[in-house]
Design a protein around this motif. Structure first.
Motif, PDB file in Angstrom:
ATOM      1  N   PHE A 144       0.829  -1.203   0.000  1.00 44.89           N
ATOM      2  CA  PHE A 144       0.000   0.000   0.000  1.00 44.89           C
ATOM      3  C   PHE A 144       0.867   1.256   0.000  1.00 44.89           C
ATOM      4  O   PHE A 144       0.645   2.188  -0.771  1.00 44.89           O
ATOM      5  CB  PHE A 144      -0.921  -0.017   1.231  1.00 44.89           C
ATOM      6  N   ARG A 187       0.307   3.656  -3.039  1.00 44.56           N
ATOM      7  CA  ARG A 187      -0.785   4.578  -2.776  1.00 44.56           C
ATOM      8  C   ARG A 187      -0.415   5.750  -1.892  1.00 44.56           C
ATOM      9  O   ARG A 187      -1.291   6.509  -1.492  1.00 44.56           O
ATOM     10  CB  ARG A 187      -1.973   3.810  -2.144  1.00 44.56           C
ATOM     11  N   THR A 188       0.848   5.904  -1.551  1.00 45.37           N
ATOM     12  CA  THR A 188       1.192   7.055  -0.713  1.00 45.37           C
ATOM     13  C   THR A 188       2.229   7.943  -1.400  1.00 45.37           C
ATOM     14  O   THR A 188       2.939   7.507  -2.299  1.00 45.37           O
ATOM     15  CB  THR A 188       1.782   6.635   0.651  1.00 45.37           C
ATOM     16  N   VAL A 189       2.293   9.167  -0.949  1.00 46.22           N
ATOM     17  CA  VAL A 189       3.264  10.121  -1.470  1.00 46.22           C
ATOM     18  C   VAL A 189       4.675   9.586  -1.244  1.00 46.22           C
ATOM     19  O   VAL A 189       5.537   9.661  -2.122  1.00 46.22           O
ATOM     20  CB  VAL A 189       3.096  11.489  -0.768  1.00 46.22           C
ATOM     21  N   PHE A 190       4.883   9.001  -0.062  1.00 42.61           N
ATOM     22  CA  PHE A 190       6.199   8.447   0.261  1.00 42.61           C
ATOM     23  C   PHE A 190       6.630   7.402  -0.775  1.00 42.61           C
ATOM     24  O   PHE A 190       7.754   7.436  -1.279  1.00 42.61           O
ATOM     25  CB  PHE A 190       6.150   7.827   1.667  1.00 42.61           C
ATOM     26  N   LYS A 233       5.506   6.939  -3.875  1.00 44.94           N
ATOM     27  CA  LYS A 233       5.694   7.518  -5.206  1.00 44.94           C
ATOM     28  C   LYS A 233       6.984   8.343  -5.254  1.00 44.94           C
ATOM     29  O   LYS A 233       7.695   8.344  -6.256  1.00 44.94           O
ATOM     30  CB  LYS A 233       4.498   8.404  -5.570  1.00 44.94           C
ATOM     31  N   ASN A 234       7.258   9.058  -4.169  1.00 44.27           N
ATOM     32  CA  ASN A 234       8.498   9.830  -4.134  1.00 44.27           C
ATOM     33  C   ASN A 234       9.714   8.919  -4.184  1.00 44.27           C
ATOM     34  O   ASN A 234      10.709   9.234  -4.836  1.00 44.27           O
ATOM     35  CB  ASN A 234       8.551  10.700  -2.872  1.00 44.27           C
ATOM     36  N   LEU A 272       9.947   6.029  -5.686  1.00 44.54           N
ATOM     37  CA  LEU A 272      10.132   5.588  -7.068  1.00 44.54           C
ATOM     38  C   LEU A 272      10.655   6.721  -7.943  1.00 44.54           C
ATOM     39  O   LEU A 272      11.488   6.508  -8.822  1.00 44.54           O
ATOM     40  CB  LEU A 272       8.815   5.061  -7.627  1.00 44.54           C
ATOM     41  N   ALA A 273      10.183   7.931  -7.680  1.00 42.78           N
ATOM     42  CA  ALA A 273      10.626   9.080  -8.474  1.00 42.78           C
ATOM     43  C   ALA A 273      12.108   9.353  -8.236  1.00 42.78           C
ATOM     44  O   ALA A 273      12.862   9.613  -9.177  1.00 42.78           O
ATOM     45  CB  ALA A 273       9.795  10.317  -8.133  1.00 42.78           C
ATOM     46  N   VAL A 294      10.388  17.407  -4.496  1.00 38.12           N
ATOM     47  CA  VAL A 294      10.438  16.283  -3.572  1.00 38.12           C
ATOM     48  C   VAL A 294      11.567  16.528  -2.566  1.00 38.12           C
ATOM     49  O   VAL A 294      12.663  16.920  -2.956  1.00 38.12           O
ATOM     50  CB  VAL A 294      10.703  14.965  -4.333  1.00 38.12           C
ATOM     51  N   ASN A 295      11.285  16.299  -1.296  1.00 32.77           N
ATOM     52  CA  ASN A 295      12.341  16.429  -0.297  1.00 32.77           C
ATOM     53  C   ASN A 295      13.143  15.133  -0.288  1.00 32.77           C
ATOM     54  O   ASN A 295      12.842  14.187   0.440  1.00 32.77           O
ATOM     55  CB  ASN A 295      11.748  16.715   1.078  1.00 32.77           C
TER      56      ASN A 295
END
Lengths: 503, 316
Positions: free
Chosen positions: B177, B181-184, B186-187, B189-190, B203-204
Motif C-alpha cells: 500500500f 498509494r502514498t506520497v512516500f 511515489k516519491n 520511485l521518483a 520532492v524532499n
C-alpha cells in the motif's frame, strides 16, 4: 569528383524527422562547412557519419565505396574520425599514452616507452603540433587538448575528420593555431567537415558549405566565392520569423518577482531584476553567461550566498525547490533529461509529482484526483500519447516538455514561471503551441521568465529582454528597443564581434 | 510460438507466470512438497527474508543499497532478549529492539543523504560496527530467553497459522500500500527514476531517503525479534549473509538496481521463489553445499531475465 558523398540520408526519431533526404558531396583536400540552427540536423548527420547512429535510409560513401558502420569503432577503422565538443581523452594519461591508446608498441605486454615516444614525436612533428608528449592530459588547456584530439586523428591516418564546434571554448589565439593546423590537413588531401555556427570562421576556413534547415538540405555551395553572409543567414533561418511567434501585446501589472543582488557559488556578481504580472521577460546570452545559474538560485536549486527574492512583495527564503514551489515559483530546467523527466515512470506520475500534495490525506494518494489531473493536462496541453500510463521516456522532446509544463500548471497558485530553453530540440509545430501557452499564462497574470540561446525566439516572444554575459546582466531592452545587433553586442565578451554568432 | 512465449516471459506478469510454472512443477515432482505442514514450514523459513525485503525494496527503488540489514537483525534480536531479561518486561524488550533498529537505520540514512556518502560504503561500515556491538554485548555467546512468553511470539498460532507468517503477510500488505498509494512510495520511485529531477520537482529527497533507511531499521528490528523468538535466544552471529538473500529476492522480484522500478507482488514472488528452491532442495536431500550453487544460478538467471526485459521495454 567528390570523395565523401552523402546520399539521400533520412533519419527519424520518435516524433521528429531529424533528417530527410539530405544529399551532398565533398571533394578531396577541402574544408567543408556545415551550418544550421539548433535542431537543424547537423549533429544527427555527424552522428551518422561517425557510426554512432544509423540512417533509416540513404548511404554514405567514401572514394566511391559505400560505408556501412556498425559502430564508431568501425568508422574509426575506415578513417572517419569525429572530434566532438566533449573531448574523448583520458586525463590521467600522458599525451603520448593517449595517442597510443589501443595500439601501444609493446613486447610481451610491456610497453616500449622509448619507441612510443619516438613514434608519437615523429607524427606530432610532421603535423606541426608543438606539445610536450610527457605531460598528462589533465594539465593541458582546452585548446591543447583539442590539438591532441586532432593528433589522434592524424595518428590513425584519418581520411575524413569532422570537427563539431571546435572553437566554442577556445581563445582567439588557440583558434588561430587550430586554423593553421586545419590548413595543413587540407594540404595533405584530407576531407574536413567543419560544423560551426560562426559565420566568420566558416567564411575564412571553408572551401564549400552545406546549410541544413529543419532536417532538410537548405543550400549547398560548392564554392564560397560569390556567397554573402546575409545569404547564408537567410538560408539558415529560411522562414519569415513572424510566422511562428504569434506575439500578442499584453498589459503588465504589478511587480510579481523581484530579485535583488542575488549571488551564489557559480554566480559571483550579484544580479537584480524584476518581472511583472502578465509580462514575459527574456534572458539572452551565450552558453555559460550565467542565465541558468541565476534561475537556479531564484528557484532555490542551488544555495545562495547573498541577496533576496520576493514574490508579490513577500520575501522568499527558500533554500530548496520545494520551498520555492510553495511560494509560487516554478522552474522548467534547461536539461530536460537530467533535471526534468522522471524516467521509467508514467506521464501521470510525472505530472502529479509535485501538485499531488494538494489532494492527499495523511500522505495517502487520491487516485481519482491524480487521474483527473493527468487527463486534464494531457488534453489541455495536447500531449500526444496513447495513454496517461505511458512511460515519459517514450515521448518526443516536445511532448516531454509539455508534461513538465503540466507538472507545474497543475500546481495551484503559480505566480512566477521560469522556463529555461523551453523549445530546445523541439520541432516547429510544438514550438508555436508552447509560445501560445506562455501568452495565455501571462494573460492570466503569471510573470514569465524565458531563458533562451535563440535570439529570434527571445525577440519574438518577450516583452523585455535582459542580456547576460560573463555572469552579469549587461543590458536591458524593451520591445521597442529590440535590435539584433545591440543584443548580440551586449551578449558577447569584448574580444569577439557580433558576426561571430550567426543565429 | 517462441514470440508469444517471449512476450509472456518478458511482460509485466512474466515473473508471476514463471513462479506459477515453477510451483506447479515442484508440486508435481517433489514428494511431500504440497502438504499443509510443508507449506507452513516453507512460509516460516522465508519470514526473515520476506520481512526485510519489504523495505529493501524501497531502498533499491530509490537507487540505494543496504548491506547492514543482517547485522541489524542480529543486534535487534540480542537487544530484545537482553532488555526483556533485564527488565522482566517483554514489551519493553521489543520496543527497545525496534528503537535500536530504527536508530541504526536513521544513522545510515543521515550519513547517506546528508553527508552524501555512497550507500554501499556507509552500510558496509555500519554492517561491521553493528555486528561488533552485538558480539560485545553478549561477549560472543548466545543469550538465552528467560521468559517462556517470548517463545510464544514465534510458536503461537492464529487460525492455525503461526504468528510470524501473519506478521509477514501484514507487512507485505502495508508496504504494498505504501509503495503504490502514498506520497512516500511515489516519491521513492521518483527518486530512483531521477534524483535531481525529483528534487527540482519539489520532492524532499534527503528526508525521503532518511525515512527509507529508518523504516528499514524498524523492519529489521521486527525481523530480529521474531528470529530470536524462533531460535529461543539472541545470537550475535544470527542472520549472517541475510543482506545478500534479501537483495537476491528483491532482484528476483524485478526490482531494478538502477532504481525507479519495484512492485510488491514481484518481491513477494521473489521471496517465495527463493523459499521454494531451498525447500525443494531440502526435501530432495540435496547437500547444503550444492544449494549455494543453485541459489547463485537462480539469481544470475533472474538478472539476465531482468536485463532482457528492460531492453524489451526500451524497444517499445
Amino acid at each position: 569528383m567528390s570523395f565523401l558523398d552523402f546520399s539521400q540520408i533520412t533519419k527519424t526519431y520518435p516524433g521528429v524527422k531529424a533528417l530527410s533526404d539530405v544529399s551532398f558531396g565533398v571533394v578531396k583536400g577541402a574544408v567543408h562547412g556545415l551550418m544550421g540552427e539548433n535542431g537543424a540536423g547537423k549533429s544527427t548527420l555527424i552522428k551518422i557519419l561517425s557510426g554512432d547512429q544509423h540512417a533509416d535510409e540513404g548511404e554514405i560513401s567514401i572514394d566511391g565505396k559505400v560505408q556501412a558502420y556498425a559502430s564508431t569503432r568501425d568508422a574509426f577503422d575506415n578513417g572517419v574520425i569525429v572530434i566532438h565538443q566533449e573531448l574523448q581523452l583520458v586525463p590521467e594519461l600522458t599525451v603520448a599514452e593517449n595517442l597510443s591508446l589501443g595500439r601501444f608498441p609493446a613486447s610481451a605486454g610491456i610497453i616500449a616507452g622509448r619507441r612510443m615516444l619516438e613514434d608519437v614525436g615523429a607524427k606530432l612533428k610532421s603535423a606541426g603540433i608543438d606539445i610536450d608528449m610527457r605531460r598528462k592530459v589533465k594539465t593541458l588547456s582546452i585548446g591543447e587538448r583539442q590539438m591532441v584530439e586532432i593528433a589522434k586523428a592524424i595518428m590513425l591516418d584519418a581520411r575524413v575528420i569532422a570537427l563539431d564546434e571546435p572553437t566554442s571554448s577556445l581563445s582567439s589565439r588557440e583558434s588561430e593555431i587550430l586554423f593553421a593546423l586545419i590548413d595543413r590537413l587540407r594540404g595533405e588531401g584530407k576531407v574536413i567537415i567543419y560544423v560551426s555556427h560562426r559565420l566568420d570562421e566558416v567564411f575564412r576556413l571553408c572551401d564549400s558549405l552545406t546549410v541544413l534547415r529543419d532536417g532538410k538540405l537548405a543550400a549547398h555551395h560548392a564554392s564560397l566565392k560569390d556567397v554573402t553572409r546575409d545569404q547564408v543567414v537567410a538560408e539558415m533561418v529560411g522562414r519569415e520569423i513572424s510566422d511562428i511567434w504569434g506575439f500578442r501585446p499584453r498589459k503588465a501589472g504589478d511587480v510579481r518577482l523581484k530579485v535583488e543582488a542575488l549571488s551564489g557559488a557559480k554566480l559571483r556578481t550579484p544580479a537584480s531584476f524584476e518581472a511583472r504580472a502578465g509580462e514575459i521577460v527574456g534572458f539572452f546570452g551565450l552558453i555559460g553567461a550565467g542565465r541558468s545559474e541565476l534561475m537556479r538560485l531564484v528557484f532555490g536549486a542551488d544555495p545562495r550566498t547573498g541577496g533576496a527574492v520576493t514574490v508579490d512583495g513577500k520575501g522568499i527564503h527558500a533554500t530548496d525547490p520545494h520551498g520555492a514551489i510553495r511560494a509560487g515559483i516554478v522552474l522548467c530546467s534547461e536539461d530536460r533529461k537530467h533535471d526534468g523527466i522522471i524516467q521509467g515512470r508514467s506521464i501521470e506520475e510525472n505530472i502529479n509529482i509535485s501538485s499531488r500534495r494538494h489532494h492527499t490525506r495523511f500522505g495517502v494518494l487520491n487516485r481519482a484526483s491524480e487521474i483527473a489531473t493527468a487527463e486534464t493536462f494531457i488534453k489541455k496541453l495536447k500531449v500526444r500519447t496513447p495513454s496517461r500510463n505511458q512511460d515519459i521516456i517514450n515521448l518526443s522532446g516536445g511532448n516531454q516538455q509539455k508534461v513538465i509544463l503540466g507538472r507545474w500548471l497543475s500546481e495551484q497558485g503559480v505566480r512566477v514561471l521560469i522556463v529555461d530553453e523551453p523549445t530546445r530540440g523541439i520541432d516547429v509545430g510544438a514550438k508555436s503551441e508552447i509560445y501560445e501557452l506562455l501568452y495565455q499564462l501571462a494573460e492570466d497574470g503569471m510573470a514569465i521568465v524565458v531563458v533562451s540561446s535563440e535570439l529570434p525566439e527571445v525577440m519574438g516572444i518577450c516583452d523585455r529582454i535582459l542580456v547576460m554575459c560573463g555572469g552579469r546582466i549587461n543590458a536591458e531592452l524593451t520591445r521597442d528597443q529590440f535590435a539584433e545587433k545591440a543584443i548580440l553586442a551586449a551578449a558577447l565578451p569584448d574580444k569577439k564581434t557580433p558576426d561571430a554568432i550567426a543565429s | 510460438m517462441t514470440d508469444q512465449l517471449k512476450k509472456i516471459l518478458l511482460g509485466e506478469q512474466g515473473l508471476v507466470v514463471i513462479f506459477l510454472v515453477a510451483f506447479a512443477l515442484v508440486s508435481a515432482l517433489v514428494p511431500n512438497f504440497l502438504t499443509d505442514r510443508n507449506m507452513l514450514g516453507l512460509l516460516q523459513s522465508v519470514v526473515t527474508v520476506g520481512i526485510v525485503a519489504c523495505t529493501m525494496m524501497f531502498c533499491l527503488a530509490a537507487r540505494d543499497f543496504d548491506l547492514s540489514v543482517g547485522s541489524i537483525v542480529a543486534f535487534a534480536g540480542m537487544v530484545a532478549v537482553m532488555a526483556s531479561n533485564a527488565t522482566g518486561s517483554i514489551l519493553l524488550g521489543l520496543l527497545s529492539a525496534i528503537a535500536c533498529g530504527a536508530f541504526v537505520g536513521f544513522i545510515n540514512g543521515v550519513v547517506i543523504a546528508k553527508f552524501r556518502i555512497n550507500a554501499l560504503i556507509t552500510t558496509l561500515a555500519t554492517m561491521q560496527i553493528v555486528r561488533g556491538f552485538a558480539l560485545i554485548a553478549s561477549d560472543g555467546r548466545a543469550v538465552g530467553i528467560n521468559s517462556p512468553d517470548f517463545y510464544q511470539l514465534a510458536l503461537s498460532k492464529l487460525l492455525g497459522i503461526p504468528t510470524p507468517i501473519w506478521v509477514l503477510a501484514v507487512l507485505f500488505g502495508i508496504f504494498g500500500f505504501v509503495l503504490n498509494r502514498t506520497v512516500f512510495g511515489k516519491n521513492t520511485l521518483a527518486i530512483g527514476g531521477n534524483p535531481e529531477a525529483s528534487r527540482l520537482a519539489g520532492v524532499n529527497v534527503d528526508r525521503t531517503r532518511i525515512w527509507i533507511f529508518t523504516l528499514q531499521g524498524v523492519v529489521c528490528g521486527i525481523a530480529g525479534i521474531l528470529l530470536a523468538s524462533r531460535i529461543t535466544s539472541g545470537q550475535p552471529n544470527a542472520a549472517v549473509g541475510l543482506e545478500l538473500s534479501v537483495i537476491s529476492a528483491c532482484v528476483l522480484g524485478g526490482v531494478s538496481l538502477a532504481g525507479g522500478r519495484a512492485t510488491m507482488s514481484g518481491v513477494i514472488v521473489g521471496v517465495l521463489i527463493m523459499g521454494i528452491a531451498e525447500n525443494a532442495m531440502n526435501l530432495l536431500n540435496i547437500p547444503a553445499f550444492y544449494q549455494y550453487i543453485v541459489r547463485g544460478v537462480i539469481l544470475l538467471l533472474a538478472v539476465l531475465l531482468d536485463n532482457l526485459r528492460s531492453s524489451a521495454l526500451g524497444r517499445r
